[in-house]
Design an enzyme around this catalytic site. Structure first.
Site, short mmCIF file in Angstrom:
data_model
loop_
_atom_site.label_atom_id
_atom_site.label_comp_id
_atom_site.label_asym_id
_atom_site.label_seq_id
_atom_site.Cartn_x
_atom_site.Cartn_y
_atom_site.Cartn_z
N GLU A 151 -9.47 -38.78 -7.04
CA GLU A 151 -8.90 -37.58 -6.41
C GLU A 151 -9.83 -36.42 -6.71
OE1 GLU A 151 -6.25 -33.91 -6.23
OE2 GLU A 151 -7.52 -34.62 -7.87
N HIS A 196 -7.51 -38.39 -11.45
CA HIS A 196 -7.24 -37.00 -11.09
C HIS A 196 -8.43 -36.10 -11.44
CE1 HIS A 196 -4.67 -33.18 -11.64
NE2 HIS A 196 -4.85 -33.38 -10.36
N GLU A 243 -8.23 -33.52 -1.71
CA GLU A 243 -7.16 -32.53 -1.60
C GLU A 243 -7.72 -31.23 -1.02
OE1 GLU A 243 -4.87 -31.24 -5.06
OE2 GLU A 243 -3.96 -29.69 -3.80
N ASP A 303 -10.77 -31.98 -5.40
CA ASP A 303 -10.35 -30.78 -4.67
C ASP A 303 -11.58 -30.20 -3.98
OD1 ASP A 303 -7.58 -30.51 -6.04
OD2 ASP A 303 -9.02 -30.68 -7.69
N HIS A 314 -11.65 -27.27 -8.27
CA HIS A 314 -10.21 -27.07 -8.18
C HIS A 314 -9.84 -25.61 -7.94
CE1 HIS A 314 -6.14 -26.32 -9.77
NE2 HIS A 314 -5.86 -27.46 -9.20
#
Ligand code: G3P
Ligand code: CA
Length: 259
Positions: A45, A18, A119, A47, A60
């Protein structure tokens, strides 16, 4: 067709880092992704968010304040300005050399060593770019890098996923959720041929996992980091975990003879 074609090459359970190896390194930086790769994760993962000049950077928050020495909205700065920022000292001064990476840089670092979960968060209302600019750019970059079969694009926002699905040659898609799944979730996932569902681990139940599995959708809960969380997730037969401490999950699986 959207599909994570390389999925078959990766044995479950999948370990997904993450924002990189966020427990020990500054999130969404190259060193955090490198550490996750070194730990042996299945997928990283991250962002993605646009700069003032429409470049894609990995961060993020919509503002610089928490994770850099800059101030204000990310989309208020040109890429070359963002590149000068320190994205590591907030976590620990030893990481002062870390910068805000472009999505392309991370893709080049990871290339062939793990899958990538990108994401996309919804644009803020004041975003100066067209409303589907991020979706178009991400898909264009993924295809330009020949990474179509190694990328999973996720979002909390269903309209983001719908925009991606309407583009040519979209990668595989994942729906993130803070709420339990119900029949309308399944209907949406089937319509878009969603690959996986990413719920917050704290609201997940065995029934939810069974519901998604009965529809052929994989379940990757996020933010499961403690031994209790990890045990509870694998007791529910999830397909993998999105963790801030992927090495802990890998060691836990070995200790429990699941990996
Ligand atoms: O992909 C799951 C997770 O990353 C969603 O939450 O806020 O950490 O991006 P957040
Ligand atoms: Ca995320």
């Amino acid at each position: 067709m959207n599909g994570l074609l390389k999925a078959e090459k990766f044995k479950p359970p999948w370990i997904i880092a993450h924002r990189g190896f966020r427990a020990k390194y500054p999130e969404n930086t190259l060193i955090a992704f490198q550490a996750a790769l070194d730990a042996g994760v299945t997928m990283i993962e991250l962002d993605v968010t646009p700069t003032r000049d429409g470049k894609l950077v990995v961060m993020h928050d919509k503002t610089l304040d928490r994770t850099t020495n800059g101030r204000g909205p990310v989309n208020g700065y040109f890429l070359k300005e963002l590149k000068k920022l320190d994205a590591g000292s907030w976590f620990n001064p030893v990481f002062a050399s870390q910068h805000v990476p472009e999505l392309e840089e991370v893709m080049e670092l990871v290339h062939g060593r793990a899958l990538i979960n990108i994401e996309i968060k919804p644009n803020p209302d004041d975003d100066p770019h067209p409303s589907d600019a991020i979706e178009r750019q991400v898909v264009e970059l993924v295809n330009r890098k020949n990474a179509h079969d190694a990328v999973l694009i996720s979002s909390f926002d269903r309209t983001v996923l719908e925009k991606i699905e309407s583009l040519e040659n979209p990668p595989a898609l994942a729906l993130i959720s803070r709420d339990p799944a119900d029949s309308s979730t399944i209907t949406f996932c089937r319509r878009l041929n969603i690959f996986s569902w990413h719920p917050n681990h704290s609201m997940l139940s065995h029934e939810q996992v069974n519901l998604m599995h009965s529809a052929g959708i994989r379940v990757f809960p996020y933010n499961a980091d403690t031994p209790e969380d990890v045990q509870r997730m694998f007791d529910m037969n999830v397909d993998g975990i999105i963790s801030n401490d992927p090495l802990f999950v890998i060691d836990w699986l070995k200790h429990n003879k699941i990996a």
